[in-house]
Design a protein around this motif. Structure first.
Motif, mmCIF file in Angstrom:
data_model
loop_
_atom_site.group_PDB
_atom_site.id
_atom_site.type_symbol
_atom_site.label_atom_id
_atom_site.label_comp_id
_atom_site.label_asym_id
_atom_site.label_seq_id
_atom_site.Cartn_x
_atom_site.Cartn_y
_atom_site.Cartn_z
ATOM 1 N N GLN A 1 0.835 -1.209 0.000
ATOM 2 C CA GLN A 1 0.000 0.000 0.000
ATOM 3 C C GLN A 1 0.871 1.261 0.000
ATOM 4 O O GLN A 1 0.561 2.252 -0.674
ATOM 5 C CB GLN A 1 -0.943 -0.014 1.212
ATOM 6 N N GLU A 2 1.967 1.186 0.746
ATOM 7 C CA GLU A 2 2.882 2.334 0.789
ATOM 8 C C GLU A 2 3.513 2.574 -0.577
ATOM 9 O O GLU A 2 3.674 3.721 -1.033
ATOM 10 C CB GLU A 2 3.975 2.111 1.834
ATOM 11 N N GLU B 1 2.116 1.801 -3.458
ATOM 12 C CA GLU B 1 1.076 2.383 -4.312
ATOM 13 C C GLU B 1 0.906 3.874 -4.043
ATOM 14 O O GLU B 1 0.742 4.677 -4.970
ATOM 15 C CB GLU B 1 -0.251 1.648 -4.095
ATOM 16 N N GLN B 2 0.978 4.284 -2.765
ATOM 17 C CA GLN B 2 0.845 5.703 -2.434
ATOM 18 C C GLN B 2 1.996 6.518 -3.008
ATOM 19 O O GLN B 2 1.800 7.614 -3.560
ATOM 20 C CB GLN B 2 0.794 5.883 -0.912
ATOM 21 N N VAL B 3 3.213 5.985 -2.907
ATOM 22 C CA VAL B 3 4.378 6.704 -3.437
ATOM 23 C C VAL B 3 4.275 6.819 -4.963
ATOM 24 O O VAL B 3 4.608 7.848 -5.556
ATOM 25 C CB VAL B 3 5.684 6.015 -3.013
ATOM 26 N N GLU B 4 3.776 5.715 -5.621
ATOM 27 C CA GLU B 4 3.612 5.772 -7.072
ATOM 28 C C GLU B 4 2.596 6.837 -7.472
ATOM 29 O O GLU B 4 2.764 7.543 -8.473
ATOM 30 C CB GLU B 4 3.177 4.400 -7.598
ATOM 31 N N GLU B 5 1.516 6.951 -6.678
ATOM 32 C CA GLU B 5 0.528 7.987 -6.976
ATOM 33 C C GLU B 5 1.141 9.384 -6.833
ATOM 34 O O GLU B 5 0.914 10.269 -7.665
ATOM 35 C CB GLU B 5 -0.682 7.844 -6.045
ATOM 36 N N GLU B 6 1.930 9.604 -5.789
ATOM 37 C CA GLU B 6 2.569 10.909 -5.599
ATOM 38 C C GLU B 6 3.560 11.205 -6.717
ATOM 39 O O GLU B 6 3.659 12.329 -7.203
ATOM 40 C CB GLU B 6 3.294 10.948 -4.258
#
Length: 823
Positions: free
Chosen positions: A648-649, A651-656
């Protein structure tokens, strides 16, 4: 009849309209009355470039508000640049404009002329590079500097072929060195033959002196006239007395002929070199003139900045009304306000002047004793307005404000003319008539001692009528007068205000301090008593004074005390307002900085997120690997939960990272190009000319370029191939290959290297950057002692592939790294 009357009326209106020549004459008279020529001379003394001095001596105030704003902003930029870089000297000893014009017409320049041209080209280069180094502080001057043509190749050609004294050097052409060697050898043969003759018995008996002379470009010996028959040869000259003949012996004629033939061939070769260089100068004459003009504009702005700095001057706030506000029915906004202003010719110890016009009123009447400062105050206002509209800052405090006047008119001093039978009063009234004809609500009018030099009653009546007329037309006006009833008239008028100079009560010496809103007092009684007028006469004069005069004096004393207190409060509020404006300007600069550096900040954020992404992804891989070796899959709920959290972390970094990903259009693209070959048409940087590649040297990186009939050798790094139409058509059919360079290709880290090793790395790095078509790269050298930084920047300053460079912003390393803009 009505039509005839209408035409006559129209003719009268046409005759009343002032011509431009009259306006210019009136403006020129005002410049002389206000000592504007002294400002020109003082400004010219602050220039360093020859054409800038001409601009200073021809300086005139502008009456266009946008032009004034541009000039003021240039001066402010120049002051900021001098604060950043120190004084920038653009000195050129010789005016080269005549030489450049002669070369453009096909003339041949001397070696000294060519050296002067090369020196001016060096000044152009220094102006361009220095101003661009401070582009952030002086954007307007940087815009000028970017237009200065790059003519370094022409400068190199001249320096390589012309010596320091203006002589053509031996290596200027392949044949010249050999010719000069042959000339020297031929000369030695002639002198040896002549020396042998002089040392012979016949020579000792026939010669006047044992010396070799030159007559008519031939080598000769001095023979006694009486011995002429004993020396066979050609007589080239004789002494004034006739006692000596200068003879070339027949034995040395052929040797002399050989020497002269070689000398003439040498002169022809030298002339060819000078002609080739002159042809190059003529080919870029327009570029040189443009560079001279732009460099002069930069130095002129720097001269205004130097002069303003010496005067401790500030930039006045500019105010001017719109066309709608010029209507008499609206409130005028051409407010004039000077805070602690000083006349620029009176030094820094002069008592400062605080004065204003408006808002709500347009005429100021100044009264006071003789030599009290009335005329100086009025001339200070007029001269500072002229300086402001000439792009100069004014010697005053922050918060001072000046409108941009459409005309400044003055009537100052005694301008009587005995030759024209014009009296002092007649001269004043003649000037007033001309001023009334030209002045508008956008003008500034200055009148000294209005209504004097005639009957006091009639003079004061005329003064009140003229002041009232100008005030009714809402024309900014400053008047000095001794008439008390004129001051009383001003006090009773809504759109006229009083001001005055006073004397010290005890010593009766001038204070030179202007008090706004208060008419001047009369000091006649006090001065007469101090000078020793008998007491009985003083008493009689006091009795003869009208009672209202005494009451008026008492009222003035009280009012003066109140005004002084209010003036102090006003000055404090003005300073507070100026501080508030300064704070607002700093905030605006910070907002502008954030907007300008948004991309750099996003790059930093993107790098941080990518580093975080790599760390989290590495952590996930480590966790999965440890599970695969330690326990059967799915045996540990805690491990599975931990892996899920890490995913999940990720995925969040990829979104940012996706939010900060640059658009494809912002990425630098390049097109693969073939190398330059013989026959290609190329553009020569530093010469701003196109030529054809005649030969490529196999032993060096130089190429021989044919520019018309002239051939020069140029380093290949200064050449850019010019595509022909056929090539362009082919490239339209085939889309170029687009490549995005990785971040590593744009950055070079030199930390820990010695200077020699680092410069070798820089050279290869810049070559790769040019091949990759990168517009901007970054070199990291660290702070340390600064030696590596200075070596790198000195190398970049003379590198042909570098257009500009400078320190990185503080958040990207500051002086520890250097950004480089490729040419």
């Amino acid at each position: 009849m009505e039509q005839q009357a209408s035409e006559e009326s129209q003719d009268e209106l046409t005759l009343e309209q002032p011509s431009m020549s009259e306006t210019e004459q009136l403006q020129d008279k005002t410049l002389k009355l206000l000592d504007y020529d002294t400002i020109r001379q003082q400004l010219a003394n602050n220039t360093t470039f020859f054409e800038a001095r001409k601009l200073a001596l021809e300086l005139s105030p502008s009456f266009d508000e946008y032009e004034v704003e541009r000039l003021q902003n240039e001066t402010a930029d120049a002051r900021a640049l001098l604060d950043e870089l120190g004084d920038l000297i653009l000195e050129s000893r010789v005016d080269t404009s005549e030489s450049v014009a002669r070369a453009a017409l096909g003339g041949v320049l001397t070696g000294v002329d060519l050296l002067a041209v090369a020196e001016s080209l060096e000044v152009h280069r220094r102006a361009r590079s220095s101003v661009l180094r401070g582009a952030e502080k002086a954007p307007l001057l940087a815009d000028i500097a970017r237009i200065i043509p790059d003519l370094q190749e022409l400068q190199r050609q001249v320096r390589a072929k012309i010596g320091r004294r203006g002589e053509v050097v031996d290596g200027a052409s392949p044949n010249l060195r050999a010719l000069r060697t042959q000339v020297r050898q031929a000369y030695e043969r002639v002198t040896e033959a002549l020396t042998g003759f002089m040392q012979s018995s016949a020579g000792r008996e026939t010669l006047q002196d044992s010396v070799i002379s030159v007559r008519g470009e031939r080598l000769v010996v001095p023979v006694k006239a009486a011995m002429r028959h004993r020396v066979e040869g050609i007589v080239h000259d004789a002494s004034n007395s006739g006692a000596t003949l200068f003879i070339e012996p027949f034995a040395t004629v052929e040797l002399g002929n050989s020497w002269r033939e070689l000398s003439l061939e040498e002169e022809r070769e030298v002339l060819r070199v000078l002609r080739d260089l002159s042809t190059l100068v003529g080919a870029v004459a327009d570029d040189i003139r443009l560079a001279n003009r732009l460099t002069a504009n930069i130095d002129f702005a720097l001269a205004r900045a130097r002069y303003s700095h010496r005067l401790q001057a500030v930039q006045a706030t500019m105010r001017w009304p719109t066309d709608e506000e010029e209507d008499a029915s609206s409130e005028p906004k051409n407010t004039l306000r000077l805070l602690k202003a000083r006349h620029p010719m009176l030094g820094r110890d002069v008592v400062p002047l605080t004065l204003g016009i408006g808002p709500g009123w347009t005429a100021l009447v100044i009264t006071g004793p003789n030599t009290g400062g009335k005329t100086v105050a009025m001339k200070t206002v007029g001269l500072l307005a002229l300086m402001h509209q000439s792009g100069l800052q004014i010697p005053a405090e922050e918060g001072s404000a000046l409108p941009v006047f459409k005309g400044i008119y003055a009537d100052i001093g005694d301008q009587q003319s005995i030759a024209d039978s014009v009296s002092t009063f007649g001269s004043h009234i003649g000037n007033v008539v001309e001023i009334l004809k030209h002045a508008t609500a956008r003008s500034l009018v200055l009148m000294d001692e209005l209504g004097t030099s005639t009957d006091p009653e009639e003079g004061s009546a005329l003064a009140k009528a003229i002041i009232g007329h100008l005030a009714k037309r809402r024309i900014p006006l400053i008047v000095t007068t001794h008439h008390r009833n004129v001051a009383a008239f001003a006090e009773a008028s809504e759109n006229i205000s009083n001001a005055s100079f006073q004397l010290e009560p005890d010593t009766l010496r001038p204070t030179y301090e202007l008090t706004m809103g208060v008419p001047g007092r009369s000091y006649a009684m006090a001065v007469a008593e101090r000078l020793g007028l008998p007491e009985e006469i003083m008493e009689e004069s006091r009795v003869l004074l009208e009672p209202q005069h005494m009451r008026f004096e008492d009222w003035l004393n009280e009012l003066q005390d109140d005004r002084q207190s209010l003036q102090t409060n006003l000055e404090e509020s003005e300073r507070a307002r100026a501080d508030a404006e300064a704070i607002r300007n700093r905030l605006e600069e910070q907002v502008e900085y954030l907007a300008d550096n948004r991309d750099d900040m996003l790059d930093n954020a993107r790098r941080g997120i990518e580093a975080h992404f790599d760390a989290v992804r590495q952590k996930l891989r480590g966790m999965e690997a440890s599970l695969s070796w330690s326990a059967p899959a799915g045996s540990s709920p805690e491990a599975r939960s931990r892996i899920e959290e890490i995913r999940q972390e990720v995925e969040q970094v990829e979104e940012e990272r996706a939010k900060l990903e640059p658009t494809p259009s912002s990425r630098r693209e390049r097109v693969e190009e073939r190398p330059i070959g013989v026959g290609d048409t190329v553009f020569v940087r530093g010469l701003n000319l196109e030529g054809i590649v005649a030969e490529l040297s196999s032993k060096s990186k130089e190429a021989e370029i044919a520019i018309g009939k002239v051939r020069i050798n140029v380093d290949r790094t200064r050449l850019s191939r010019v595509e022909t139409e056929s090539v362009a058509e082919k490239t339209e059919d085939k889309p170029p290959i687009r490549m995005t360079q990785p971040a590593e290709a744009r950055e070079l880290d030199l930390r820990g290297m010695r200077a020699e090793e680092a410069l070798s790395q820089v050279e290869g790095f810049l070559d790769r950057a040019m091949l990759d078509d990168l517009s901007t790269v970054r070199i990291i050298h660290g702070r340390g002692t600064g030696a590596l930084r200075e070596a790198v920047r000195d190398h970049l300053n003379h590198h042909p592939l570098v257009q500009d460079f400078g320190p990185e912003p503080r958040e990207r390393g500051g002086n520890g790294a250097t950004w480089v803009s490729m040419s």
